[in-house]
Design a protein around this motif. Structure first.
Motif, PDB file in Angstrom:
ATOM      1  N   PHE A 206       1.592   6.463 -14.962  1.00 22.25           N
ATOM      2  CA  PHE A 206       2.479   7.240 -14.086  1.00 22.25           C
ATOM      3  C   PHE A 206       2.767   6.328 -12.903  1.00 22.25           C
ATOM      4  CE2 PHE A 206      -0.010  10.467 -16.327  1.00 22.25           C
ATOM      5  CZ  PHE A 206       1.000  11.283 -16.818  1.00 22.25           C
ATOM      6  N   PRO A 207       4.011   5.874 -12.740  1.00 22.39           N
ATOM      7  CA  PRO A 207       4.277   4.790 -11.784  1.00 22.39           C
ATOM      8  C   PRO A 207       4.288   5.248 -10.312  1.00 22.39           C
ATOM      9  CG  PRO A 207       6.292   5.427 -12.870  1.00 22.39           C
ATOM     10  CD  PRO A 207       5.212   6.277 -13.485  1.00 22.39           C
ATOM     11  N   ARG A 208       3.194   5.781  -9.895  1.00 19.97           N
ATOM     12  CA  ARG A 208       2.980   6.191  -8.505  1.00 19.97           C
ATOM     13  C   ARG A 208       1.634   5.640  -8.049  1.00 19.97           C
ATOM     14  NH1 ARG A 208       7.486   7.849  -9.119  1.00 19.97           N
ATOM     15  NH2 ARG A 208       8.472   9.720  -8.262  1.00 19.97           N
ATOM     16  N   ILE A 209       1.566   5.285  -6.788  1.00 11.65           N
ATOM     17  CA  ILE A 209       0.291   4.847  -6.215  1.00 11.65           C
ATOM     18  C   ILE A 209      -0.028   5.715  -5.004  1.00 11.65           C
ATOM     19  CG2 ILE A 209       0.474   2.455  -6.988  1.00 11.65           C
ATOM     20  CD1 ILE A 209       1.347   1.820  -4.017  1.00 11.65           C
ATOM     21  N   VAL A 210      -1.306   5.768  -4.657  1.00  8.19           N
ATOM     22  CA  VAL A 210      -1.741   6.481  -3.454  1.00  8.19           C
ATOM     23  C   VAL A 210      -2.280   5.457  -2.468  1.00  8.19           C
ATOM     24  CG1 VAL A 210      -3.424   8.148  -2.557  1.00  8.19           C
ATOM     25  CG2 VAL A 210      -2.222   8.615  -4.710  1.00  8.19           C
ATOM     26  N   VAL A 211      -1.929   5.659  -1.216  1.00  7.62           N
ATOM     27  CA  VAL A 211      -2.423   4.807  -0.121  1.00  7.62           C
ATOM     28  C   VAL A 211      -2.951   5.738   0.976  1.00  7.62           C
ATOM     29  CG1 VAL A 211      -1.662   3.232   1.721  1.00  7.62           C
ATOM     30  CG2 VAL A 211      -0.918   2.845  -0.638  1.00  7.62           C
ATOM     31  N   GLN A 212      -4.085   5.412   1.522  1.00 10.55           N
ATOM     32  CA  GLN A 212      -4.690   6.263   2.542  1.00 10.55           C
ATOM     33  C   GLN A 212      -4.229   5.875   3.954  1.00 10.55           C
ATOM     34  OE1 GLN A 212      -5.919   3.795   0.858  1.00 10.55           O
ATOM     35  NE2 GLN A 212      -8.039   3.291   1.373  1.00 10.55           N
ATOM     36  N   GLU A 213      -4.606   6.717   4.896  1.00 14.19           N
ATOM     37  CA  GLU A 213      -4.135   6.576   6.275  1.00 14.19           C
ATOM     38  C   GLU A 213      -4.323   5.160   6.829  1.00 14.19           C
ATOM     39  OE1 GLU A 213      -2.597   9.102   8.060  1.00 14.19           O
ATOM     40  OE2 GLU A 213      -2.157   7.426   9.391  1.00 14.19           O
ATOM     41  N   GLU A 214      -5.497   4.575   6.583  1.00 15.97           N
ATOM     42  CA  GLU A 214      -5.831   3.276   7.192  1.00 15.97           C
ATOM     43  C   GLU A 214      -4.821   2.181   6.827  1.00 15.97           C
ATOM     44  OE1 GLU A 214      -7.867   5.328   5.741  1.00 15.97           O
ATOM     45  OE2 GLU A 214      -9.618   5.615   7.031  1.00 15.97           O
ATOM     46  N   ALA A 215      -4.187   2.316   5.683  1.00 17.00           N
ATOM     47  CA  ALA A 215      -3.275   1.257   5.228  1.00 17.00           C
ATOM     48  C   ALA A 215      -1.810   1.660   5.333  1.00 17.00           C
ATOM     49  CB  ALA A 215      -3.602   0.866   3.787  1.00 17.00           C
ATOM     50  N   ARG A 216      -1.556   2.820   5.899  1.00 18.55           N
ATOM     51  CA  ARG A 216      -0.173   3.296   6.003  1.00 18.55           C
ATOM     52  C   ARG A 216       0.717   2.295   6.750  1.00 18.55           C
ATOM     53  NH1 ARG A 216       1.390   8.838   9.192  1.00 18.55           N
ATOM     54  NH2 ARG A 216       3.623   8.643   9.064  1.00 18.55           N
ATOM     55  N   ARG A 217       0.154   1.659   7.774  1.00 19.77           N
ATOM     56  CA  ARG A 217       0.946   0.705   8.562  1.00 19.77           C
ATOM     57  C   ARG A 217       1.446  -0.450   7.676  1.00 19.77           C
ATOM     58  NH1 ARG A 217      -2.088  -3.674   9.514  1.00 19.77           N
ATOM     59  NH2 ARG A 217      -4.325  -3.427   9.154  1.00 19.77           N
ATOM     60  N   LEU A 218       0.707  -0.771   6.589  1.00 21.07           N
ATOM     61  CA  LEU A 218       1.174  -1.854   5.719  1.00 21.07           C
ATOM     62  C   LEU A 218       2.326  -1.384   4.833  1.00 21.07           C
ATOM     63  CD1 LEU A 218      -2.210  -3.601   4.960  1.00 21.07           C
ATOM     64  CD2 LEU A 218      -0.281  -4.535   6.242  1.00 21.07           C
ATOM     65  N   LEU A 219       2.326  -0.105   4.451  1.00 24.59           N
ATOM     66  CA  LEU A 219       3.503   0.429   3.748  1.00 24.59           C
ATOM     67  C   LEU A 219       4.720   0.294   4.666  1.00 24.59           C
ATOM     68  CD1 LEU A 219       2.074   3.715   2.129  1.00 24.59           C
ATOM     69  CD2 LEU A 219       2.563   1.530   0.985  1.00 24.59           C
ATOM     70  N   ASP A 220       4.524   0.651   5.929  1.00 19.50           N
ATOM     71  CA  ASP A 220       5.627   0.528   6.898  1.00 19.50           C
ATOM     72  C   ASP A 220       6.047  -0.931   7.059  1.00 19.50           C
ATOM     73  OD1 ASP A 220       5.812   3.267   7.441  1.00 19.50           O
ATOM     74  OD2 ASP A 220       4.211   3.163   8.942  1.00 19.50           O
ATOM     75  N   ARG A 221       5.065  -1.790   7.189  1.00 15.28           N
ATOM     76  CA  ARG A 221       5.353  -3.208   7.438  1.00 15.28           C
ATOM     77  C   ARG A 221       6.188  -3.815   6.312  1.00 15.28           C
ATOM     78  NH1 ARG A 221       1.640  -8.086   9.617  1.00 15.28           N
ATOM     79  NH2 ARG A 221       3.247  -9.641   9.326  1.00 15.28           N
ATOM     80  N   PHE A 222       5.882  -3.421   5.066  1.00 18.40           N
ATOM     81  CA  PHE A 222       6.622  -3.991   3.933  1.00 18.40           C
ATOM     82  C   PHE A 222       7.819  -3.127   3.530  1.00 18.40           C
ATOM     83  CE2 PHE A 222       2.398  -6.040   3.312  1.00 18.40           C
ATOM     84  CZ  PHE A 222       2.834  -7.359   3.385  1.00 18.40           C
ATOM     85  N   GLY A 223       8.071  -2.073   4.269  1.00 20.01           N
ATOM     86  CA  GLY A 223       9.246  -1.234   4.001  1.00 20.01           C
ATOM     87  C   GLY A 223       9.141  -0.425   2.729  1.00 20.01           C
ATOM     88  N   ILE A 224       7.908  -0.073   2.335  1.00 17.80           N
ATOM     89  CA  ILE A 224       7.705   0.708   1.113  1.00 17.80           C
ATOM     90  C   ILE A 224       7.797   2.196   1.465  1.00 17.80           C
ATOM     91  CG2 ILE A 224       6.067   1.259  -0.747  1.00 17.80           C
ATOM     92  CD1 ILE A 224       4.807  -1.606  -0.146  1.00 17.80           C
ATOM     93  N   ALA A 225       8.720   2.901   0.834  1.00 14.48           N
ATOM     94  CA  ALA A 225       8.903   4.329   1.131  1.00 14.48           C
ATOM     95  C   ALA A 225       7.717   5.128   0.582  1.00 14.48           C
ATOM     96  CB  ALA A 225      10.200   4.820   0.506  1.00 14.48           C
TER      97      ALA A 225
END
Ligand code: 48F
Length: 254
Positions: free
Chosen positions: A71-90
């Motif tokens: 299932f092409p979804r991943i989960v990321v927790q609060e501590e790493a949310r800033r890296l989703l933002d940094r790389f522009g991952i919605a």
């Protein structure tokens, strides 16, 4: 415009040869194009480190590509949310502190960041050994085309020198195991059972230089340490890639 097939061939051959020759000596090589390796390479590139990412498969993305059980979804927790933002991952907040992103977008955005940062990619290329000289450091890689290995052909490899090597080969910690197998003072304990909380919490402590010149990140870091696995939560992979990039940059004096 009249197309000339030979010009197309020459363009590919000349450009790729230039890239290979240009990276026969480099600051850092990241082995493995999963999430930790991609994040590490992108951030090293952003720091101005001359860096290549070497991936044995045709496609990069490693275990992130397939999400959880295809299932092409991943989960990321609060501590790493800033890296989703940094790389522009919605992403979307699923429950407080749990963010869900599309795995294919995550791989694409990390790859795009690495490309923009000047990282050179060598796919279909397997690292089959490392070079350790009198100074006792991992100072280079022994590489061959993956199809040579797949076909069982007896073809000698080529070599690439690098000041720092990052093992981002995932659960098997292939580079660390090569060093261990050939008598280096390094023990790869092998990954332990699934325990997401523990594995994600401890991965940053395990992300380090485990042998002179050899750094481990992502699941390779947990495998060397005998730490747990975590399944399809990817915050630790991104944070570990970031930590590895910081350590390598520090070692290189950047
Ligand atoms: O396994 P992988 O995605 O490593 P990672 O960055 O991330 C682990 C997660 O995907 C997931 C998890 C955490 O959520 O448990 O599994 O630690 O990517 C490792 C990459 O290294 C390549 C391999 O094909 C894969 O794409 N690789 C492995 N051995 C070699 C290699 C080698 N000898 N030479 C080149 N590439």
């Amino acid at each position: 415009m009249t197309l000339n097939e030979v010009t197309i061939s020459r363009a590919i051959l000349e450009e790729q040869h230039r890239a290979i020759i240009d990276h026969l000596e480099m600051d850092a090589a990241v082995i493995g194009g999963g999430p930790s390796g991609l994040a590490c390479a992108a951030l090293l590139g952003e720091k101005g480190v001359k860096c290549a990412l070497i991936e044995k498969k045709l496609s990069i993305g490693g275990g992130m590509w397939g999400g959880g059980m295809m299932f092409p979804r991943i989960v990321v927790q609060e501590e790493a949310r800033r890296l989703l933002d940094r790389f522009g991952i919605a992403y979307k907040e699923f429950e407080e502190g749990y963010y869900v992103a599309k795995s294919i977008e995550a791989v694409a955005k990390l790859t795009s960041a690495a490309c923009d940062a000047g990282v050179e990619f060598f796919n279909l290329t397997s690292v089959e050994d490392v070079m350790i000289r009198g100074d006792g450091r991992v100072g280079g890689l022994v590489v061959n085309w993956t199809p040579v290995d797949m076909a069982g052909l007896h073809v000698d490899p080529l070599t690439m020198a690098c000041t720092c090597t990052v093992d981002a080969t995932g659960h098997d910690a292939m580079i660390a195991r090569m060093v261990e197998r050939k008598g280096g003072n390094l023990r790869v304990k092998g990954e332990s059972f699934m325990w997401a909380e523990r594995a994600e919490t401890r991965i940053l402590d395990h992300t380090k230089e485990v042998f002179p010149g050899l750094f481990v990140t992502g699941m390779a870091a947990n495998a060397v340490a005998g730490e747990c696995r975590m399944g399809p939560i990817f915050g630790g992979m991104l944070l570990s890639g970031e930590r590895a990039a910081e350590l390598v940059a520090e070692r290189l004096g950047r």
